[in-house]
Scaffold this motif. Structure first.
Motif, PDB file in Angstrom:
ATOM      1  N   SER A  12       9.249   1.018 -10.097  1.00 58.59           N
ATOM      2  CA  SER A  12      10.362   1.889  -9.676  1.00 58.59           C
ATOM      3  C   SER A  12      10.124   3.332 -10.117  1.00 58.59           C
ATOM      4  CB  SER A  12      11.687   1.372 -10.262  1.00 58.59           C
ATOM      5  OG  SER A  12      11.605   1.357 -11.673  1.00 58.59           O
TER       6      SER A  12
ATOM      7  N   ALA B  53       7.515   4.802  -7.814  1.00 63.18           N
ATOM      8  CA  ALA B  53       8.115   5.091  -6.499  1.00 63.18           C
ATOM      9  C   ALA B  53       8.966   6.358  -6.577  1.00 63.18           C
ATOM     10  CB  ALA B  53       8.950   3.902  -6.036  1.00 63.18           C
TER      11      ALA B  53
ATOM     12  N   LYS C 253       3.312   6.101  -2.783  1.00 62.55           N
ATOM     13  CA  LYS C 253       3.489   5.143  -1.679  1.00 62.55           C
ATOM     14  C   LYS C 253       2.647   3.887  -1.939  1.00 62.55           C
ATOM     15  CE  LYS C 253       5.756   7.694   1.551  1.00 62.55           C
ATOM     16  NZ  LYS C 253       6.512   8.432   0.528  1.00 62.55           N
TER      17      LYS C 253
ATOM     18  N   TYR D 206       6.467  -4.621  -4.043  1.00 65.26           N
ATOM     19  CA  TYR D 206       7.234  -4.774  -2.792  1.00 65.26           C
ATOM     20  C   TYR D 206       8.716  -4.497  -3.007  1.00 65.26           C
ATOM     21  CZ  TYR D 206       3.198  -6.513  -0.259  1.00 65.26           C
ATOM     22  OH  TYR D 206       1.981  -6.601   0.363  1.00 65.26           O
TER      23      TYR D 206
ATOM     24  N   ASN E 117       9.968  -2.349  -4.670  1.00 63.05           N
ATOM     25  CA  ASN E 117      10.188  -0.907  -4.736  1.00 63.05           C
ATOM     26  C   ASN E 117       9.624  -0.158  -3.532  1.00 63.05           C
ATOM     27  OD1 ASN E 117      11.540  -0.211  -7.440  1.00 63.05           O
ATOM     28  ND2 ASN E 117      10.068  -1.823  -7.927  1.00 63.05           N
ATOM     29  N   GLY E 118       9.348  -0.890  -2.480  1.00 65.40           N
ATOM     30  CA  GLY E 118       8.944  -0.260  -1.219  1.00 65.40           C
ATOM     31  C   GLY E 118       7.555   0.343  -1.230  1.00 65.40           C
TER      32      GLY E 118
ATOM     33  N   THR F   3       3.195   0.041  -1.254  1.00 66.77           N
ATOM     34  CA  THR F   3       2.145  -0.764  -0.609  1.00 66.77           C
ATOM     35  C   THR F   3       1.042  -1.050  -1.619  1.00 66.77           C
ATOM     36  OG1 THR F   3       2.570   0.228   1.543  1.00 66.77           O
ATOM     37  CG2 THR F   3       0.389  -0.755   1.229  1.00 66.77           C
TER      38      THR F   3
ATOM     39  N   GLU G 200       6.247 -10.803   6.141  1.00 66.95           N
ATOM     40  CA  GLU G 200       6.721  -9.418   6.176  1.00 66.95           C
ATOM     41  C   GLU G 200       5.937  -8.574   5.168  1.00 66.95           C
ATOM     42  OE1 GLU G 200       8.437  -9.167   8.925  1.00 66.95           O
ATOM     43  OE2 GLU G 200       8.494  -7.051   8.302  1.00 66.95           O
ATOM     44  N   GLN G 201       5.773  -9.113   3.961  1.00 69.14           N
ATOM     45  CA  GLN G 201       5.031  -8.375   2.920  1.00 69.14           C
ATOM     46  C   GLN G 201       3.576  -8.193   3.329  1.00 69.14           C
ATOM     47  OE1 GLN G 201       5.964 -11.071  -0.314  1.00 69.14           O
ATOM     48  NE2 GLN G 201       7.444  -9.649  -1.197  1.00 69.14           N
TER      49      GLN G 201
ATOM     50  N   ASN H 249       2.336  -5.220   5.107  1.00 70.44           N
ATOM     51  CA  ASN H 249       2.272  -3.967   4.355  1.00 70.44           C
ATOM     52  C   ASN H 249       1.313  -4.115   3.163  1.00 70.44           C
ATOM     53  OD1 ASN H 249       3.055  -1.345   3.903  1.00 70.44           O
ATOM     54  ND2 ASN H 249       4.774  -1.931   2.598  1.00 70.44           N
TER      55      ASN H 249
END
Ligand code: PEP
Length: 252
Positions: A82, A85, A90, A118, A120-121, A123, A158-159, A162
């Motif tokens: 976190s 991020a 990224k 993942y 925390n958005g 890659t 889904e993961q 990315n």
């Protein structure tokens, strides 16, 4: 069309001011390579914020070299995904052979790190690769397969969409020895097959980078191979000219 990526792993190099200079150099030269190539720099944690500032307004992206396996709390010396991020990163490199070898990073830890990345958005750039003994014994396929099965196979579909994989033969990292373009293609194609056995057609979209003494003089030959989608670059990422020069390998 798969993403083409040139990612620089600065490792434990550069002081903050040097890192900012390097980032500025990359930004200044970035226009020499087409926008179809994604450039990512991964500085040490200590200057992620300053490098983020230097990259502002450019299309050079930021990554970290590692992250904690836990979300937050009493984990002295760790850096949460976190936090990374929040600084504008990224990407996060996970499972680099130096972390596996020197810091005892196991599949169990890497699975937890993946979760954080993942959540925390971010890659992950997940590294796999065999050491010299394993290559000489002909075990390189089995080693890569296992490193993928024990971590990547736990991702959701889904993961997986990315995810970036980096194939890095340990015997080629920082040694000046590079895998031949044929060796790289052979194992990249195999890795894609392993990914397809779990994720089907989505494996066609997963960028697989080559890492290990990649430089401007050998990038074009390696990147020309069908299943090589770019490079994870160590030593040569510390000079803007070489780093961008590697990206030019896509234009040869
Ligand atoms: C690396 O460690 O990710 C790497 C590829 O290093 P080098 O380019 O220096 O071999």
């Amino acid at each position: 069309m798969r993403k083409k990526i040139v990612a620089g792993n600065w490792k434990m190099n550069t002081l903050p001011a040097e890192g900012v200079e390097l980032a500025k150099g990359v930004v200044a030269m970035r226009g020499e390579v087409c926008d179809c190539v994604n450039f990512i720099v991964c500085p040490p944690f200590t200057h992620l914020a300053q490098v983020a500032e230097a990259l502002k307004g450019s299309n050079v992206e930021l990554g970290a070299q590692n992250c904690a396996a836990e979300a937050k709390g009493a984990y002295t010396g760790e850096v949460a995904a976190s936090m990374i991020a929040a600084l504008g990163c990224k990407y996060v490199i996970l499972g680099h052979s130096e972390r596996r070898q020197y810091y005892g990073e196991t599949a169990q830890t890497l699975n937890k790190k993946m979760e954080q990345v993942y959540a925390n958005g971010l890659t992950p750039i997940y590294c796999v690769g065999e050491n010299l003994d394993e290559r000489e014994a002909g075990n390189h396929f089995a080693v890569c397969k296992q490193q993928i099965e024990e971590v990547v196979f736990n991702l959701t579909e889904e993961q997986f969409k990315n995810l970036v994989i980096a194939y890095e033969p340990v015997w080629a990292i920082g040694t000046g020895k590079t895998a031949t373009a044929e060796q790289a293609q052979e194992i990249h194609a195999y890795i894609r097959e392993v990914l397809a056995s779990k994720f089907g057609a989505a494996a066609e979209e997963c960028p697989i980078l080559y890492g290990g003494s990649c430089k401007p003089s050998n990038a074009a030959e390696i990147f020309a191979k069908e299943d090589v989608d770019g490079g994870l670059i160590g030593g040569a990422a510390l000079k803007a000219e070489d780093f961008i020069g590697i990206g030019k390998g896509f234009m040869a």
